[in-house]
Scaffold this active site. Sequence first.
Site, PDB file in Angstrom:
ATOM      1  N   HIS A  67       0.866  -1.178   0.000  1.00 13.06           N
ATOM      2  CA  HIS A  67       0.000   0.000   0.000  1.00 13.06           C
ATOM      3  C   HIS A  67       0.900   1.224   0.000  1.00 13.06           C
ATOM      4  O   HIS A  67       1.928   1.230   0.685  1.00 13.06           O
ATOM      5  CB  HIS A  67      -0.821   0.121   1.297  1.00 13.06           C
ATOM      6  CG  HIS A  67      -1.808  -0.947   1.535  1.00 13.06           C
ATOM      7  ND1 HIS A  67      -1.552  -2.030   2.338  1.00 13.06           N
ATOM      8  CD2 HIS A  67      -3.092  -1.086   1.127  1.00 13.06           C
ATOM      9  CE1 HIS A  67      -2.635  -2.784   2.398  1.00 13.06           C
ATOM     10  NE2 HIS A  67      -3.579  -2.252   1.680  1.00 13.06           N
ATOM     11  N   HIS A  85     -11.352 -14.047   3.201  1.00 11.28           N
ATOM     12  CA  HIS A  85     -12.548 -13.297   2.814  1.00 11.28           C
ATOM     13  C   HIS A  85     -13.618 -14.241   2.267  1.00 11.28           C
ATOM     14  O   HIS A  85     -14.811 -14.042   2.506  1.00 11.28           O
ATOM     15  CB  HIS A  85     -12.195 -12.240   1.769  1.00 11.28           C
ATOM     16  CG  HIS A  85     -11.282 -11.164   2.284  1.00 11.28           C
ATOM     17  ND1 HIS A  85     -10.782 -10.162   1.509  1.00 11.28           N
ATOM     18  CD2 HIS A  85     -10.794 -10.936   3.530  1.00 11.28           C
ATOM     19  CE1 HIS A  85     -10.018  -9.367   2.241  1.00 11.28           C
ATOM     20  NE2 HIS A  85     -10.007  -9.819   3.467  1.00 11.28           N
ATOM     21  N   ASP A 106      -4.932 -14.178  -2.761  1.00 13.58           N
ATOM     22  CA  ASP A 106      -4.335 -13.809  -1.486  1.00 13.58           C
ATOM     23  C   ASP A 106      -4.346 -15.061  -0.618  1.00 13.58           C
ATOM     24  O   ASP A 106      -5.391 -15.471  -0.108  1.00 13.58           O
ATOM     25  CB  ASP A 106      -5.126 -12.667  -0.831  1.00 13.58           C
ATOM     26  CG  ASP A 106      -4.529 -11.300  -1.188  1.00 13.58           C
ATOM     27  OD1 ASP A 106      -3.687 -11.233  -2.099  1.00 13.58           O
ATOM     28  OD2 ASP A 106      -4.902 -10.299  -0.553  1.00 13.58           O
ATOM     29  N   ASP A 156     -11.534 -11.374  10.283  1.00  7.16           N
ATOM     30  CA  ASP A 156     -10.435 -11.653   9.382  1.00  7.16           C
ATOM     31  C   ASP A 156      -9.169 -11.928  10.187  1.00  7.16           C
ATOM     32  O   ASP A 156      -8.577 -11.012  10.748  1.00  7.16           O
ATOM     33  CB  ASP A 156     -10.233 -10.374   8.555  1.00  7.16           C
ATOM     34  CG  ASP A 156      -9.742 -10.676   7.162  1.00  7.16           C
ATOM     35  OD1 ASP A 156      -9.463 -11.828   6.857  1.00  7.16           O
ATOM     36  OD2 ASP A 156      -9.650  -9.714   6.379  1.00  7.16           O
ATOM     37  N   ASP A 196      -6.477 -13.542   8.887  1.00 12.60           N
ATOM     38  CA  ASP A 196      -5.319 -13.463   7.989  1.00 12.60           C
ATOM     39  C   ASP A 196      -4.192 -14.385   8.423  1.00 12.60           C
ATOM     40  O   ASP A 196      -3.031 -13.971   8.529  1.00 12.60           O
ATOM     41  CB  ASP A 196      -4.803 -12.015   7.930  1.00 12.60           C
ATOM     42  CG  ASP A 196      -5.594 -11.150   6.955  1.00 12.60           C
ATOM     43  OD1 ASP A 196      -6.341 -11.697   6.138  1.00 12.60           O
ATOM     44  OD2 ASP A 196      -5.456  -9.911   7.014  1.00 12.60           O
ATOM     45  N   ASP A 202      -1.072 -12.520   2.013  1.00 10.49           N
ATOM     46  CA  ASP A 202      -1.783 -11.506   2.794  1.00 10.49           C
ATOM     47  C   ASP A 202      -2.107 -12.127   4.155  1.00 10.49           C
ATOM     48  O   ASP A 202      -3.255 -12.343   4.513  1.00 10.49           O
ATOM     49  CB  ASP A 202      -3.051 -11.085   2.057  1.00 10.49           C
ATOM     50  CG  ASP A 202      -3.641  -9.816   2.667  1.00 10.49           C
ATOM     51  OD1 ASP A 202      -3.047  -9.283   3.614  1.00 10.49           O
ATOM     52  OD2 ASP A 202      -4.703  -9.375   2.198  1.00 10.49           O
TER      53      ASP A 202
END
Lengths: 437, 437, 437, 437
Positions: free
Chosen positions: D102, D272, D297, D308, D310, D340
């Site tokens: 990002h 997700h 991801d 989430d 992750d 991710d």
Amino acid sequence: WEGEFFTGIPKIKYEGRSSKNPLAFKWYNAEEEVLGKKMKDWFRFSVAFWHTFRGTGGDPFGAPTKHWPWEDGTNSLKMAKRRMRANFEFIDKLGVDFWCFHDRDIAPDGQTLEEANQNLDEVVALANELQTKSKKKVLWGTAQLFMHSRYMHGGATSSELEVYAYAAAQVKKAMEVTHYLGGENYVFWGGREGYQSLLNTDMERELNHLATFLQAAVRHKKKIGFNGTLLIEPKPQEPTKHQYDWDAATTANFLRKYGLTEEFKLNIECNHATLSGHSCHHELETARINGMLGNIDANTGDPQVGWDTDQFLIDIPEATMIMLTVIKNGGIAPGGFNFDAKLRRESTDVEDLFIAHIVGMDTMARGLKNAAKLIEDGSLAELVRKRYESFDTNLGAQIENGEADFELLEKKVKEMDEPNVASAKQELAELIFQSAL
Amino acid sequence: WEGEFFTGIPKIKYEGRSSKNPLAFKWYNAEEEVLGKKMKDWFRFSVAFWHTFRGTGGDPFGAPTKHWPWEDGTNSLKMAKRRMRANFEFIDKLGVDFWCFHDRDIAPDGQTLEEANQNLDEVVALANELQTKSKKKVLWGTAQLFMHSRYMHGGATSSELEVYAYAAAQVKKAMEVTHYLGGENYVFWGGREGYQSLLNTDMERELNHLATFLQAAVRHKKKIGFNGTLLIEPKPQEPTKHQYDWDAATTANFLRKYGLTEEFKLNIECNHATLSGHSCHHELETARINGMLGNIDANTGDPQVGWDTDQFLIDIPEATMIMLTVIKNGGIAPGGFNFDAKLRRESTDVEDLFIAHIVGMDTMARGLKNAAKLIEDGSLAELVRKRYESFDTNLGAQIENGEADFELLEKKVKEMDEPNVASAKQELAELIFQSAL
Amino acid sequence: WEGEFFTGIPKIKYEGRSSKNPLAFKWYNAEEEVLGKKMKDWFRFSVAFWHTFRGTGGDPFGAPTKHWPWEDGTNSLKMAKRRMRANFEFIDKLGVDFWCFHDRDIAPDGQTLEEANQNLDEVVALANELQTKSKKKVLWGTAQLFMHSRYMHGGATSSELEVYAYAAAQVKKAMEVTHYLGGENYVFWGGREGYQSLLNTDMERELNHLATFLQAAVRHKKKIGFNGTLLIEPKPQEPTKHQYDWDAATTANFLRKYGLTEEFKLNIECNHATLSGHSCHHELETARINGMLGNIDANTGDPQVGWDTDQFLIDIPEATMIMLTVIKNGGIAPGGFNFDAKLRRESTDVEDLFIAHIVGMDTMARGLKNAAKLIEDGSLAELVRKRYESFDTNLGAQIENGEADFELLEKKVKEMDEPNVASAKQELAELIFQSAL
Amino acid sequence: WEGEFFTGIPKIKYEGRSSKNPLAFKWYNAEEEVLGKKMKDWFRFSVAFWHTFRGTGGDPFGAPTKHWPWEDGTNSLKMAKRRMRANFEFIDKLGVDFWCFHDRDIAPDGQTLEEANQNLDEVVALANELQTKSKKKVLWGTAQLFMHSRYMHGGATSSELEVYAYAAAQVKKAMEVTHYLGGENYVFWGGREGYQSLLNTDMERELNHLATFLQAAVRHKKKIGFNGTLLIEPKPQEPTKHQYDWDAATTANFLRKYGLTEEFKLNIECNHATLSGHSCHHELETARINGMLGNIDANTGDPQVGWDTDQFLIDIPEATMIMLTVIKNGGIAPGGFNFDAKLRRESTDVEDLFIAHIVGMDTMARGLKNAAKLIEDGSLAELVRKRYESFDTNLGAQIENGEADFELLEKKVKEMDEPNVASAKQELAELIFQSAL
């Protein structure tokens, strides 16, 4: 910061149902009697210091959004005292009698325990002074054993002995200041008492540690003469994958296993209830019939999301069911209704703090009035009573006294015809329930 | 129907990993020793009569799909006996030593209890004969207290006294036939012991009834000299919205509250575990550390759906975690692994019944071998041991013996620096775990 | 069975809020105007033949519990006609104008398609006659492509060509009889159009088949001159693990992909909405802004359970949100509100059928009145309008017309200060919303 | 900080299955060919800068826990550059070719957009230099439109025009630096493009804004000559209650509605996927058959929690299913597998960063090898092919070409007997699948 914090916000008054004023109660009327008790005594509402004064609007994906005018950007002692004054103005204007706190929310942490305790003492002295002036009281205090990175594996259930000791020292102090402030209860919320993975966890050893910790807390309570109730707040998950105090029944099992049922009650939070797969009403009833209903954290979650949203409860049917249990329980004192609820991250006006509490209080007031209507009407209770009336007989009494052996019951079956089984009348019960809304 | 039911299906043999034969074991080798015990003794596999012989493929939206050649479309006594013979051929060809049953699955119900009992006696006599010939055994029996409409409000928790009595009479008989067949356990699954709505339910009274019912069951067990274990099978919901035996901890709380912990253990089902919001491993560990792990219903659910799919477990990591707990528990006897699992509705070939059990048994065998590898390797256990080693000290012992008061611990904190908190090494634990797969 | 079915049940009348009569409306007043339209025209309520007349109370763990006096235990043509007469008496007494049906619910299946069609024709002829007499209408018809075992892999998405053909023939006939009865819509509910496992499924081929099937349905509709709306009813799962019409957006994607958006609208069911992880309001709004809101199946699920409970909706806030969307949509005609809802299994009195519909209709009526109050008051709409008013500007128009390139917007940013971001006022919106309840 | 960051950590090598070294690959062997392609080319693994270098271990209930030795406690430009050097050492030692970022993770934000852009330019210049030296590449870049409080109502869907403009300016720059760094894709993740409550939201207007925003992005992409793929990453909820890019099908519907299907593909994240109620495999297949599978991801969630997490994917069966889709898709380039995924909060050793990625890469490598085995064996594909072979006929072709009208199909039904419906053989498919593990 001198003087008023909430300029432009008046004392919130009861203006009745027709009022369109967002800064007024339409239903909550503190002195109004319902079923022989004043509204304020049914609820014993409390403001949660952490959400209202330390909530920043930060979330896992975003920075703080609240920029209250009285905040100076520091976590200094001076700022802590200013916030405490704001707190007392807030609860006064809102017309609430109680507040709740974590040790580390009201005062800055320190480099050492001594320093942290000293900070706490200073803020608590001010709070005491403000309490005296305002006649406000602490509903409960608690220790924050989850924010500091030392507690990353838990407090009482940390794999590190030194952390267990630190948690003990912190709870010791938090109990003492709660006692000093005349707190009516003391809460244990096991923020990180749980596990992320069973692969690296000795669950049995951790639970044993949790028990010795709580036993020591009971001894300490007695030593300092604190007569408030000790409460455990169940929550199923978040921040850990599995929290040991999953729900009311799990916590009751733990208390029974370790001989702690006499010493602890439960603080039921509605959002935690639904996260554990139960309705809020179920958790309250479970606590009640286990003799453990001690306090209510009045909030709600979002039925479509899987984390703790800590929203203000605005669901009137839900509030009505909550109050049905509270009335059955003969009230909630010495516990109360603590607003463990926060503004949405995107609500950033000072007045939003008031609006949120007002709608929360009005919702509970409507719940109380609806529940009272149902109780006065009596037809819902009668429907339930009738369903079980076959047990209000001699044989029913024998069964309920544990005197009916299988032989006796088999004999009965051989004598009787196929049982008549009545309709459960759920839709009728729902119709009656709804008629009170 | 005379002679063989499963023509064309041979006795299922172990052919080793390289076999491509769907009707052979690639991993399960009954006589092979793992950690000093034969595979068959680790598992004590059992076939569930209901799924395998009474499962029709019907679901709430659809009619039956299974049309087994031996079925004649009736639920006659003759058909019941034929099915029982098919059952024994099935477990024999599959190489399994145990079977489980509900009373009403194996024999037709009757117009009266007497008639139902007589039907049951006839089928049970045949089963006994077939057991003697085949050396097969009953892992557990149970009573079906949920299918008949009289049980729509529950059995022991029905609002109707006559239904409570009927349930008692039925359990009495089911315990007796289980005893007659040499069953090693007896299971209570509270199919409808729960509620659909709290609005029309007296939860406290219902739970009291459940307790008196189970107490009577214990007395009856003793009276008839049945020495098998009594087991309760937790399930959170379905068919009722809330079932009283929600999960292991809830059931443990109930047993403790009513003084029943000495008399009951738990039958943990993996699909029920996940429906209650827990991993299967969590429920097994919870039962184990409460001293209540009695039996395992080896199945699995679908993580994306919210009802009981009762699928055969094919997840090797899950099976490995299950076996880690079973090994820690010193085995599962006198319980076992019951395949409370059914073919998918769309699987309609006779061979599918075998294939499903074979993949289920191979999965558990791989789980056992992986778990044994982990235990022999020792590094996972060592990782866990090390995490808690700060408690393997004098102060740790004081804490664990309940001798460390808050003052002592606070003193310790004042003397020490900020605690050193080690990494939880979860990813390393996962890497070690995965290396055994 | 001659004469009256529901003896003792009068025509249900509106008696107003103070009535305690469970067999009367307290809020639903068919002829009363709200926002310029009669209540009955806002709702166009419909009774679902399947739940009300074919619901047995059976569930995956239990036998039927309903024993309606008019049922003779058969699925004969004679019984089918008797039931149809009961249906018309029911909707007449309830004061509802519409009914909905599956082909196989109203008439017995046959050994062959011809026989099934003949049975259907006979019952439909009677229904037509009863409609003429009573002025009642079909809201929609549909084909039952999920109950018969031939459909175990789906209808249009079955792996078997002959089943695809059978489904086509069945839909052909169902469309024709719906047309004959003057049905205003025809619904596709893909009961088994989905998969249980991706391992044995060719999802792409199945979806292609579904599209060719629906395209053929459109051609057939035109050929027979049926002008009613074709509707698809999304549902995420159950009976299959994944149903292709998961939710409104998924179904819209399918329709767009295959060029079917002009020909189909959506039938949104609230219980299906929540099973797919959305609020009912979300699904309705999604359908509305995609121009696809065609009909509403007014029911609700249980937020704590993961399967389709098809309960009557009794949540007044939810009903209010539903009606906010319907009003925004300018009404729901030619669709309506179909009570795809059933009595609880334990509700076994004939009157329960009426009570359930009455509470469902009163709930919707309260929702409509509340929504009208909110719309007349205007402050909720104003709050929303104001939130977006920065787009009611020249630059806003440029953006909304797709004329604002990134350069232009970057330039704007370089000229402006840090944006002022207003509070979302969610709690205020909730307070306003609640004030209408 | 000069010199090496990860002292003591060697370049991670492939040591084969028997290695016990946690800092070595046991399965991932970059140059090894599988199905004619090198492992590294199947995966195109990427390290996510944000999790690995900006993850602090903070969560909603706790402060940061990671104290990497190279961090100086600031978010200065100097620190940003140091972190970037650490990143390149990390991916080099790990043996990965790509990284993702990002804008605001790699460089400090500024008081103004210009300052932020300048900071970004400085860091990007360094990254470019390090890329040239190391031959590493950007898999994709993206703009962080969710962390800053200005984005609290979203970026492209904010109710504030100035925020929309700011988001546009930020994406413009992020696309430009991604292009400058030779990024192969650019990702849109709508962190706050969604709503918290429908009561205060104009969903239709917000979606229109999102569309104009993405259309402007396409124009800008063309203008600057960026040829990388534009990707949208679906996520159902968190941080908002409902995110507009809920899942693959919802996002596809949006793209179709606004004519954007030619310009965008999907970046599917497994965590997700499961949060939206689907298996990861389902989402990948949905993207694939919609022609939109662009990137993966590679992470996983916890089936028992609703947010989430992750986590690094360690589930070998899941990895196998993922790779079955990727192989069917002919690979994933120009996308790749981006990790991710983040360390657990309690994992605080520098080596944990490596261990986590190693187990993630080994898991995917095992998935690839298993999938290849299944494909080479062919029996799973054959099982699927056979299920649909009734459509590999003349009539099947007619149906699939859209030429089979309902009349034709009805005629076919009248000529044929009751369809023969074959077993779905799900358990056999599972057995075959498992044999490859």
